[in-house]
Structure formats: C-alpha cells, structure tokens
Design a protein around this motif. Structure first.
Motif, short mmCIF file in Angstrom:
data_model
loop_
_atom_site.label_atom_id
_atom_site.label_comp_id
_atom_site.label_asym_id
_atom_site.label_seq_id
_atom_site.Cartn_x
_atom_site.Cartn_y
_atom_site.Cartn_z
N ALA A 1 0.83 -1.21 0.00
CA ALA A 1 0.00 0.00 0.00
C ALA A 1 0.87 1.26 0.00
O ALA A 1 0.58 2.22 -0.73
CB ALA A 1 -0.93 -0.01 1.21
N THR A 2 1.92 1.25 0.78
CA THR A 2 2.81 2.42 0.85
C THR A 2 3.48 2.68 -0.49
O THR A 2 3.50 3.82 -0.97
CB THR A 2 3.87 2.22 1.95
OG1 THR A 2 3.21 2.05 3.21
CG2 THR A 2 4.84 3.39 2.01
N LEU A 3 4.00 1.64 -1.12
CA LEU A 3 4.68 1.84 -2.39
C LEU A 3 3.71 2.19 -3.51
O LEU A 3 4.05 2.99 -4.40
CB LEU A 3 5.52 0.62 -2.75
CG LEU A 3 6.78 0.46 -1.89
CD1 LEU A 3 7.52 -0.82 -2.22
CD2 LEU A 3 7.70 1.66 -2.06
N GLN A 4 2.50 1.65 -3.47
CA GLN A 4 1.49 2.05 -4.46
C GLN A 4 1.15 3.52 -4.29
O GLN A 4 0.97 4.25 -5.26
CB GLN A 4 0.24 1.17 -4.33
CG GLN A 4 0.45 -0.22 -4.86
CD GLN A 4 -0.72 -1.15 -4.59
OE1 GLN A 4 -1.52 -0.93 -3.68
NE2 GLN A 4 -0.82 -2.21 -5.37
N ARG A 5 1.08 3.97 -3.07
CA ARG A 5 0.80 5.38 -2.79
C ARG A 5 1.94 6.26 -3.30
O ARG A 5 1.70 7.32 -3.89
CB ARG A 5 0.60 5.56 -1.27
CG ARG A 5 0.37 6.97 -0.81
CD ARG A 5 -1.10 7.34 -0.94
NE ARG A 5 -1.33 8.71 -0.60
CZ ARG A 5 -1.92 9.13 0.51
NH1 ARG A 5 -2.33 8.25 1.40
NH2 ARG A 5 -2.10 10.40 0.74
N ILE A 6 3.18 5.82 -3.10
CA ILE A 6 4.33 6.58 -3.60
C ILE A 6 4.29 6.65 -5.12
O ILE A 6 4.52 7.71 -5.71
CB ILE A 6 5.66 5.96 -3.11
CG1 ILE A 6 5.81 6.18 -1.60
CG2 ILE A 6 6.86 6.53 -3.87
CD1 ILE A 6 6.97 5.42 -0.96
N ALA A 7 3.98 5.52 -5.78
CA ALA A 7 3.88 5.51 -7.24
C ALA A 7 2.83 6.52 -7.71
O ALA A 7 3.06 7.26 -8.68
CB ALA A 7 3.54 4.11 -7.75
N THR A 8 1.71 6.57 -7.02
CA THR A 8 0.65 7.53 -7.37
C THR A 8 1.13 8.96 -7.15
O THR A 8 0.90 9.84 -7.99
CB THR A 8 -0.62 7.26 -6.55
OG1 THR A 8 -1.06 5.93 -6.84
CG2 THR A 8 -1.72 8.24 -6.87
N MET A 9 1.81 9.20 -6.04
CA MET A 9 2.33 10.54 -5.75
C MET A 9 3.33 11.00 -6.81
O MET A 9 3.46 12.19 -7.07
CB MET A 9 3.00 10.56 -4.37
CG MET A 9 2.02 10.42 -3.21
SD MET A 9 2.81 10.07 -1.62
CE MET A 9 3.86 11.49 -1.42
N GLN B 1 1.25 5.81 -11.68
CA GLN B 1 0.26 4.74 -11.55
C GLN B 1 -0.09 4.07 -12.87
O GLN B 1 -0.48 2.91 -12.90
CB GLN B 1 -1.00 5.22 -10.83
CG GLN B 1 -1.79 6.29 -11.56
CD GLN B 1 -1.32 7.70 -11.24
OE1 GLN B 1 -0.24 7.93 -10.71
NE2 GLN B 1 -2.14 8.68 -11.60
N ASP B 2 0.08 4.76 -13.99
CA ASP B 2 -0.26 4.19 -15.30
C ASP B 2 0.96 3.79 -16.11
O ASP B 2 0.85 3.49 -17.30
CB ASP B 2 -1.11 5.19 -16.09
CG ASP B 2 -2.45 5.45 -15.43
OD1 ASP B 2 -3.02 4.51 -14.85
OD2 ASP B 2 -2.92 6.60 -15.48
N VAL B 3 2.13 3.77 -15.49
CA VAL B 3 3.35 3.40 -16.20
C VAL B 3 3.35 1.89 -16.43
O VAL B 3 3.07 1.11 -15.52
CB VAL B 3 4.60 3.83 -15.39
CG1 VAL B 3 5.88 3.28 -16.01
CG2 VAL B 3 4.66 5.34 -15.30
#
Length: 157
Positions: free
Chosen positions: A129-137, A141-143
């Motif tokens: 969850a933390t790394l998904q949040r970082i990716a979004t920040m 997220q769409d890479v």
C-alpha cells in the motif's frame, strides 16, 4: 534530514541497486530483466502466445512484441504460426534460447521475493500500500511495468 529527504534517499538507493543488478545481468548473460522473464515463461510453456506473456509479466502486448523482435533477431526465440488457426502465433525457445536460459542467473527480485515472503501478511500489505501510494504521488500509476526489478528502457536500442 527531513522525512521527505530520507524517503527520496531510500528511493535513490533502491533505484541504484536495481541499476547495478541490471547492468550485471546484461554484462554476464547479455539479457535484460524482461528478456529473462520472457525466456522463463516460454521455457515453461512452449508455444505460449504474446498476450499470455504480457499478462504474466504485466507488460503491454506491444512492449512484449518489441522485446520478442529483438530476441528473435538474436535467435533466442522463434514465433510459429498455428496450422489450425492462422491468427495464433506461438513463441518457442531456440537452442540458443535454451542455452541462455540454462546459464542465466536468477532474477534480481528472487532475493527480494524470499525476504518479502518471510514477512507477516499485515506487513506485506502495508508495504504494498505504501509503495502504491508513492507511485501515485510520483504520477506513475499508469506506467507500463513488469514485476522485474530493472530500470531504464526495456526495449534495447
């Protein structure tokens, strides 16, 4: 150091470790991480279709096709059209591809996966969850990305 700086330093360390391992893999066996994943998939499932490879390693079919083009040019794989359904094209290892797969080291993420799997489930979920949040920040997220720990272009130039 501020918290955001600590986080950025940790991210830079991760990127650097991935870069070092990617260069090592390329130097030792002449393969990129995605090429190794594709070789492994084709080695396990003779005649696998591009769409199945793409789904398995979480890349677009177009990206996998580009990687396969280069692998086919190096005589690592061959694509053979089905005699029953001309729309279907299976991917097979050549003898060179089999040799490359036999001599290739385990992907970089093998050590990571073993360490991650030894963690408690709640801790794994928190980390994801933390790394998904970082990716979004970071707007990522769409890479298009595979579960291979590698940086840079996956399509050789």
């Amino acid at each position: 150091m501020k918290k955001d700086e600590e986080l950025l330093v940790a991210l830079r360390k991760i990127i650097r470790a991935i870069d070092i391992r990617s260069r090592q893999l390329s130097k030792e066996v002449g393969l990129t991480g995605p090429q190794l994943l594709i070789l492994q998939k084709v080695g396990k499932q003779k005649g696998v279709m591009v769409r199945e490879i793409a789904d398995d390693i979480n890349l677009s079919s177009a990206t996998v096709t580009s990687v396969l083009d280069r692998m086919e040019a190096r005589n690592l794989v061959e694509r053979i059209r089905s005699t029953e359904d001309k729309r279907k094209v299976g991917v097979f290892l050549t003898q060179e591809g089999e040799k490359a797969l036999e001599t290739a080291p385990l992907p970089f993420q093998e050590h990571f996966t073993n360490s991650f799997n030894s963690m408690e489930e709640w801790e794994q979920s928190q980390m994801v969850a933390t790394l998904q949040r970082i990716a979004t920040m970071m707007g990522a997220q769409d890479v298009d990305a595979s579960p291979v720990l590698e940086i840079g272009s996956i399509i050789e130039k």
